[in-house]
Scaffold this motif. Structure first.
Motif, short mmCIF file in Angstrom:
data_model
loop_
_atom_site.label_atom_id
_atom_site.label_comp_id
_atom_site.label_asym_id
_atom_site.label_seq_id
_atom_site.Cartn_x
_atom_site.Cartn_y
_atom_site.Cartn_z
N UNK A 250 0.85 -1.26 -0.12
CA UNK A 250 -0.01 0.02 -0.13
C UNK A 250 0.84 1.09 0.09
N UNK A 251 2.17 1.09 -0.26
CA UNK A 251 3.19 2.26 -0.37
C UNK A 251 2.99 3.01 -1.36
N UNK A 252 3.18 4.46 -1.50
CA UNK A 252 3.13 5.37 -2.56
C UNK A 252 4.30 5.28 -3.44
N UNK A 253 5.27 4.41 -3.26
CA UNK A 253 6.52 4.23 -3.80
C UNK A 253 6.53 2.84 -4.46
N UNK A 254 6.21 2.79 -5.76
CA UNK A 254 6.36 1.42 -6.71
C UNK A 254 7.54 0.70 -6.29
N UNK A 255 8.50 1.21 -6.28
CA UNK A 255 9.91 0.59 -5.81
C UNK A 255 9.67 -0.28 -4.80
N UNK A 256 9.16 0.22 -3.71
CA UNK A 256 8.88 -0.58 -2.27
C UNK A 256 7.61 -1.49 -2.49
#
Length: 690
Positions: A250-256
């Protein structure tokens, strides 16, 4: 006479007191203007100690030729800095050592043999030089060789002890974790005796701290993602780590989000696919008609397009063909009928099980197939009365070799030859993709995309090609450890998402593959859409509804609902644990979302699809003409042309070691070298600044 010696002694004492022109006292008497720029410090140190240019091949060869003298100069400077507690001098020396170790692997080995690591580790005993030593190790573990790995194992326990002793200092845990993340194989060594369970707990507890930094979090995830099997087993036994990975989806960062998915996959056990005998499906269809609710669904979709009916008709036709051929043998007619059936039906028989007994092929019925298939192929190639005869012969030969034990490579070559002869038939693209989708994902993606551009594609081939394209695109984008080629990865993910949406839209409701397809659709949607996609939103509810309907069909057809697979297990882990994950890791998720600046936010919006689609088309067309000399499993996207100033001395393409004095590869004894990007001094040393 007595006074003269006194004068001479006085002069002698004065001569001792006067420092020489090149003495360390005279050189380091002034403070340097730049306090934290270790690159500048290293450059000044090299100039002062009369070092050659370490960014050139000739300079490195000069250092190789007289390494003992050069290392002696550095040792003298290091001792002077330690005696006078001048950390700028010590830092400059460590920076030069870092340069030498990162640009030349053989220099690194020689310095390690000379006791470099032991010298640096002595700096960890003083709080003022602790950070300096850890910075050196953090950089050197990016480029370490076997000698370093052997020596470094002795100090792993000490590093973890330093972490525990300085747990309140944000720098020490971050650097120690970075060092461990860069060298995961070291923890696999039997000589490293540390308790891994407390280490995993310490890392997870650190990730809960309000002072969490982006650097620390990313290295923690990298440590878990690249860790050895013994660390991985500890992660599997720690539910908090699983919940962390689920929450990071659910992170805003795609990499994460991609890091999190890789973490969930690594904790999943390998799955061996089980074979479903079509004989049992046909037997259930003969018992009675579909229930009214299922019949209504099939009527709305089109019963003639369902998988169960295709299996039933294919089985009936195959038995009839063999019965007719037994009464009146005709290899040409049988070959045409079998070839047509193979090209028009996904469940063409014989499969891996006998049509009569549903056991592995060993009975008389299967012996008939093993005998008649080669005869039919020969007859089709000899006749060639119609242009399609060769197509049917290739399809029959592919099916025949595909069913053989260890016949995959031969079947793949048959399909490739057929594409070269006639590139407009989608079946042969399916044949290629089905043989190697677990071997070469890049080529599978290319072949699947080209096959989808063919005219008049049967539904079952379209769904199969979409499935292979989705799996390959997802594998490529999530398996990559680097995020440098961002545009390529985004194109892969968006392509996988669009293909997944198309696949579940056209998939028959009774498809045996639907549960896996729905699972991968959920995974790809969560990756692409991120927190914009609500777990209980309309999109996921529609997927859940399709899953329930398909489960009813599978139950009626007698297909086990609990057949395991990686994507099904991942889907279950995500959906079952999302609520607990967000509850436990809510604060950490908010902190990591704050790391993402608004101007650089990694969230994808569907407005980006047109641009990414164009990028994917460009990539696919370029890939067709690419010189694919990379090793199997290596994915290379070369960037813009490099200038000569960026080229390294030479790097062995076999062992990938870099050195100015390499002549032949120590692994194979053959000269195999290529130019590679040179690691400038600034790149090597700037990472030392925390």
């Amino acid at each position: 006479m007595r006074g003269r010696p006194t004068v001479m002694a006085s002069r002698h004492r004065k001569r001792k007191a006067r420092p020489a022109a090149n003495s360390l006292t005279n050189i380091f008497g002034d403070e340097w203007s730049v306090s934290d720029d270790w690159v500048e410090v290293a450059n000044q140190m090299c100039a002062i100690l009369n070092f050659p240019d370490l960014t050139t091949r000739n300079g490195l060869k000069d250092v190789h030729a007289d390494l003992e003298a050069y290392d002696s100069r550095l040792n003298q400077a290091f001792k002077y800095g330690r005696q006078n507690r001048n950390f700028k001098i010590m830092g400059g020396v460590v920076a030069v050592w870092t340069k030498m170790c990162t640009v030349d692997s053989i220099l690194q080995d020689r310095l390690i043999d000379a006791g470099l690591l032991e010298r640096v580790m002595t700096l960890t005993e003083n709080s003022e030089t602790l950070g300096l030593a850890l910075r050196f190790l953090n950089v050197i573990t990016f480029h370490f060789g076997k000698r370093f790995a052997l020596e470094f194992r002795r100090y792993v326990g000490k590093l973890i002890s330093l972490w525990k002793a300085h747990v309140d200092d944000p720098m020490v845990p971050s650097l120690v974790l970075g060092i461990l993340a860069h060298s995961p194989s070291v923890l696999q060594s039997p000589s490293v005796r540390i308790e891994l369970s407390p280490l995993v707990e310490n890392i997870l507890e650190t990730l809960r701290q309000p002072a969490l930094t982006s650097w620390l979090f990313d290295h923690a995830m990298a440590f878990f993602g690249g860790s050895s099997s013994n660390v991985l087993s500890e992660c599997k036994n720690n539910r908090s780590y699983l919940l962390l990975c689920v929450a990071m989806l659910r992170s805003h960062d795609l990499n994460r989000r991609m890091q999190a998915l890789r973490g969930i996959w690594r904790m999943s056990s390998p799955v061996t696919c089980k074979y479903i005998a079509t004989f049992a499906i046909v037997g259930n269809l003969k018992k009675c008609d579909y229930p009214s609710d299922l019949s209504a669904i099939l009527g709305e979709f089109g019963q003639e397009r369902t998988e169960a009916l295709g299996i039933k008709l294919c089985m009936r036709d195959y038995v009839a063909l063999h019965s007719q051929n037994t009464l009146k043998p005709d290899p040409l007619a049988l070959g045409r009928a079998l070839g047509a059936q193979i090209m028009t039906n996904q469940f063409s028989v014989p499969q891996k099980a006998c049509t009569g007994c549903a056991r592995l092929r060993s009975c008389a019925c299967c012996s008939d197939w093993n005998k008649c298939a080669p005869e039919c192929i020969v007859a089709l190639r000899a006749a060639s009365e119609h242009p399609s005869d060769l197509d049917l012969a290739d399809a029959l030969e592919w099916k025949s070799t595909h069913c053989e034990k260890d016949g995959g490579k031969k079947a793949l070559q048959v399909a490739r030859n057929a594409i070269s002869r006639v590139p407009s038939i989608p079946f042969f693209y399916y044949a290629v993709a089905s043989q190697q989708h677990n071997v070469d994902h890049l080529d599978t993606l290319r072949v699947s995309k080209k096959g989808l551009k063919c005219p008049d594609i049967p539904l079952w081939i379209r769904t199969s090609l979409l499935r292979y394209a989705i799996n390959s695109a997802l594998h490529i984008s999530t398996a990559a450890c680097s995020w440098d080629q961002r545009a390529n990865f985004l194109a892969m993910l968006i392509s996988a998402h669009e293909d997944s949406c198309e696949l579940i839209r056209i998939l028959p409701p009774d498809s045996m593959f639907m549960q896996g397809d729905l699972s991968i659709h959920i995974i790809v949607t969560l990756l692409v859409r991120g927190p914009e996609c609500a777990i209980d939103g309309p999109e996921m509810q529609e997927v859940s509804k399709k899953s329930e309907i398909n489960n009813k069909f599978m139950d009626y057809l007698g297909i086990p609902l609990g057949m395991p697979s990686l994507v099904k297990d991942t889907r279950k882990q995500i959906l079952d644990n999302m609520s607990d994950a967000l509850q436990e890791w809510k604060d950490t998720l908010e902190i990591t979302n704050g790391f993402v600046a608004e101007s650089q936010e990694s969230d994808l919006t569907f407005a980006d699809h047109d641009e990414s689609a164009r990028h994917l088309d460009t990539w696919l067309s370029n890939f067709e003409d690419e010189d694919r000399r990379a090793k199997p499993g290596q994915y290379r996207w070369w960037s813009a042309e490099m200038s000569k100033e960026q080229l390294t001395p030479m790097r062995c393409t076999w062992c990938e070691r870099t050195s100015a004095v390499l002549k032949k590869c120590g692994q194979c004894g053959t000269t195999r070298y290529e130019f590679a990007i040179f690691l400038q001094a600034s790149d090597a040393v700037c990472l030392m600044v925390f």
